[in-house]
Design a protein around this motif. Structure first.
Motif, PDB file in Angstrom:
ATOM      1  N   UNK A 244       0.836  -1.206   0.000  1.00 21.53           N
ATOM      2  CA  UNK A 244       0.000   0.000   0.000  1.00 21.53           C
ATOM      3  C   UNK A 244       0.872   1.258   0.000  1.00 21.53           C
ATOM      4  N   UNK A 245       1.963   1.233   0.765  1.00 17.53           N
ATOM      5  CA  UNK A 245       2.872   2.377   0.791  1.00 17.53           C
ATOM      6  C   UNK A 245       3.479   2.598  -0.588  1.00 17.53           C
ATOM      7  N   UNK A 246       3.881   1.516  -1.251  1.00 15.65           N
ATOM      8  CA  UNK A 246       4.450   1.618  -2.599  1.00 15.65           C
ATOM      9  C   UNK A 246       3.434   2.217  -3.565  1.00 15.65           C
ATOM     10  N   UNK A 247       2.194   1.828  -3.415  1.00 12.15           N
ATOM     11  CA  UNK A 247       1.126   2.319  -4.283  1.00 12.15           C
ATOM     12  C   UNK A 247       0.809   3.783  -4.022  1.00 12.15           C
ATOM     13  N   UNK A 248       0.846   4.196  -2.750  1.00  8.78           N
ATOM     14  CA  UNK A 248       0.408   5.538  -2.373  1.00  8.78           C
ATOM     15  C   UNK A 248       1.558   6.506  -2.079  1.00  8.78           C
ATOM     16  N   UNK A 249       2.790   6.021  -2.078  1.00  9.89           N
ATOM     17  CA  UNK A 249       3.913   6.821  -1.608  1.00  9.89           C
ATOM     18  C   UNK A 249       4.444   7.862  -2.554  1.00  9.89           C
ATOM     19  N   UNK A 250       4.033   7.815  -3.824  1.00 14.12           N
ATOM     20  CA  UNK A 250       4.508   8.796  -4.785  1.00 14.12           C
ATOM     21  C   UNK A 250       6.027   8.806  -4.881  1.00 14.12           C
ATOM     22  N   UNK A 251       6.598  10.012  -4.904  1.00 12.76           N
ATOM     23  CA  UNK A 251       8.051  10.156  -5.023  1.00 12.76           C
ATOM     24  C   UNK A 251       8.710  10.437  -3.674  1.00 12.76           C
ATOM     25  N   UNK A 252       8.028  10.087  -2.591  1.00 11.07           N
ATOM     26  CA  UNK A 252       8.601  10.296  -1.263  1.00 11.07           C
ATOM     27  C   UNK A 252       9.534   9.144  -0.900  1.00 11.07           C
ATOM     28  N   UNK A 253      10.295   9.330   0.167  1.00 11.37           N
ATOM     29  CA  UNK A 253      11.237   8.304   0.615  1.00 11.37           C
ATOM     30  C   UNK A 253      10.524   7.044   1.092  1.00 11.37           C
ATOM     31  N   UNK A 254       9.253   7.177   1.459  1.00  7.46           N
ATOM     32  CA  UNK A 254       8.502   6.025   1.949  1.00  7.46           C
ATOM     33  C   UNK A 254       8.413   4.919   0.890  1.00  7.46           C
ATOM     34  N   UNK A 255       8.308   5.298  -0.374  1.00 10.17           N
ATOM     35  CA  UNK A 255       8.169   4.315  -1.446  1.00 10.17           C
ATOM     36  C   UNK A 255       9.405   3.434  -1.542  1.00 10.17           C
ATOM     37  N   UNK A 256      10.579   4.061  -1.610  1.00 11.33           N
ATOM     38  CA  UNK A 256      11.823   3.295  -1.696  1.00 11.33           C
ATOM     39  C   UNK A 256      12.036   2.472  -0.430  1.00 11.33           C
ATOM     40  N   UNK A 257      11.665   3.038   0.699  1.00 10.03           N
ATOM     41  CA  UNK A 257      11.790   2.320   1.981  1.00 10.03           C
ATOM     42  C   UNK A 257      10.937   1.062   1.971  1.00 10.03           C
ATOM     43  N   UNK A 258       9.701   1.180   1.507  1.00 10.77           N
ATOM     44  CA  UNK A 258       8.782   0.029   1.491  1.00 10.77           C
ATOM     45  C   UNK A 258       9.269  -1.024   0.503  1.00 10.77           C
ATOM     46  N   UNK A 259       9.783  -0.594  -0.651  1.00  9.48           N
ATOM     47  CA  UNK A 259      10.294  -1.544  -1.644  1.00  9.48           C
ATOM     48  C   UNK A 259      11.464  -2.333  -1.069  1.00  9.48           C
ATOM     49  N   UNK A 260      12.336  -1.647  -0.333  1.00 15.01           N
ATOM     50  CA  UNK A 260      13.490  -2.312   0.272  1.00 15.01           C
ATOM     51  C   UNK A 260      13.046  -3.303   1.347  1.00 15.01           C
ATOM     52  N   UNK A 261      12.070  -2.885   2.171  1.00 16.09           N
ATOM     53  CA  UNK A 261      11.575  -3.758   3.251  1.00 16.09           C
ATOM     54  C   UNK A 261      10.877  -4.991   2.675  1.00 16.09           C
ATOM     55  N   UNK A 262      10.212  -4.806   1.550  1.00 14.68           N
ATOM     56  CA  UNK A 262       9.479  -5.901   0.946  1.00 14.68           C
ATOM     57  C   UNK A 262      10.423  -7.003   0.453  1.00 14.68           C
ATOM     58  N   UNK A 263      11.618  -6.580   0.057  1.00 11.47           N
ATOM     59  CA  UNK A 263      12.613  -7.547  -0.440  1.00 11.47           C
ATOM     60  C   UNK A 263      13.421  -8.203   0.673  1.00 11.47           C
ATOM     61  N   UNK A 264      13.329  -7.604   1.879  1.00  8.97           N
ATOM     62  CA  UNK A 264      14.157  -8.093   2.988  1.00  8.97           C
ATOM     63  C   UNK A 264      13.671  -9.438   3.494  1.00  8.97           C
TER      64      UNK A 264
END
Length: 264
Positions: A244-264
């Motif tokens: 949901x964060x990736x979908x709604x995060x736009x160009x904020x740091x939250x998007x990259x953070x969520x993508x990284x956490x998802x791969x962890x």
């Protein structure tokens, strides 16, 4: 001019000057028409000056407000911090010293935070010398705590959170502000808790998420919820929140953070 222009925006300054140019033309017309100093021409001149004074200030403030709203829209609606920074970064230094300038620095610092440049956010916040009232003091402390936390400086964030909680208790005659800042402080305490591997107040976070008015505010809560679910061993729920964060995060740091956490 009757007073110095306060707006940092070129459009507002143009509007201000345009009003006075029209006033000058009107006064010239009055004196050319009357060809001499008469009580009626003096009264007309004073009336034109009064209209110019109030109209110029009103129009300047209106244009400034519109420009600020447009800039903040880049950050809070489009979730594009770089676009916001590019447009808004000259504003604070051009704003007259006082509350408006302090708030403009707070706005700009939040742009750097959304971008993920937490050190620059802290530096910008400090540059604004924000404080002097209940609302400004708590704005400064809550922002500083957030930037420290997101920059990985947990112990420093804890110290600032304590200072924020103490400052909130000193607020008098403004229960709305006090209650609001208590909510802000509690969310920060929840974020610190989950960052350190603990479990958050799941019911509270879900409730705050439902009533959060701003997209970035929702992302902040969602990030805390994702860590809470990870710490609670609810991997499926964590993945749901991260997506949901990736979908709604736009160009904020939250998007990259969520993508990284998802791969962890």
């Amino acid at each position: 001019m009757i007073y110095h222009m306060r707006s940092p925006y070129t459009k507002a300054k143009v509007a201000y000057i345009s009003v006075w140019a029209l006033v000058a033309i009107l006064i010239l017309f009055i004196w050319v028409r009357d060809k001499s100093s008469t009580p009626s021409s003096l009264i007309s001149t004073l009336l034109a000056l009064a209209i110019g004074f109030f109209t110029s200030r009103l129009l300047e403030n209106l244009v400034s407000s519109t420009e600020t709203t447009r800039n903040l829209g880049y950050l809070h609606m489009e979730l594009d911090p770089e676009k916001f920074i590019a447009s808004y970064s000259p504003v604070p230094q051009k704003t007259r010293k006082g509350k408006d300038r302090m708030i403009s620095y707070a706005y700009l610092s939040s742009g750097y935070e959304a971008k993920g440049d937490f050190q620059k956010a802290l530096e910008t916040l400090e540059e604004g010398e924000i404080g002097g009232s209940d609302s400004l003091d708590t704005l400064y402390l809550s922002s500083k705590c957030r930037y420290l936390l997101e920059g990985g400086k947990i112990e420093e964030a804890k110290a600032v959170l304590k200072a924020l909680e103490e400052r909130i208790e000193k607020i008098q005659d403004n229960e709305k502000l006090k209650d609001n800042q208590k909510q802000v402080a509690y969310i920060l305490s929840e974020r610190i808790e989950v960052e350190e591997g603990g479990k958050g107040d799941e019911e509270y976070l879900e409730g705050r998420l439902k009533c959060s008015q701003y997209k970035i505010g929702r992302l902040e809560i969602l990030s805390a919820m994702a860590l809470h679910y990870r710490n609670a061993g609810k991997r499926d729920k964590e993945k749901e929140i991260l997506n949901r964060i990736i979908k709604e995060g736009g160009k904020t740091w939250y998007t990259a953070w969520a993508e990284k956490r998802l791969k962890a």
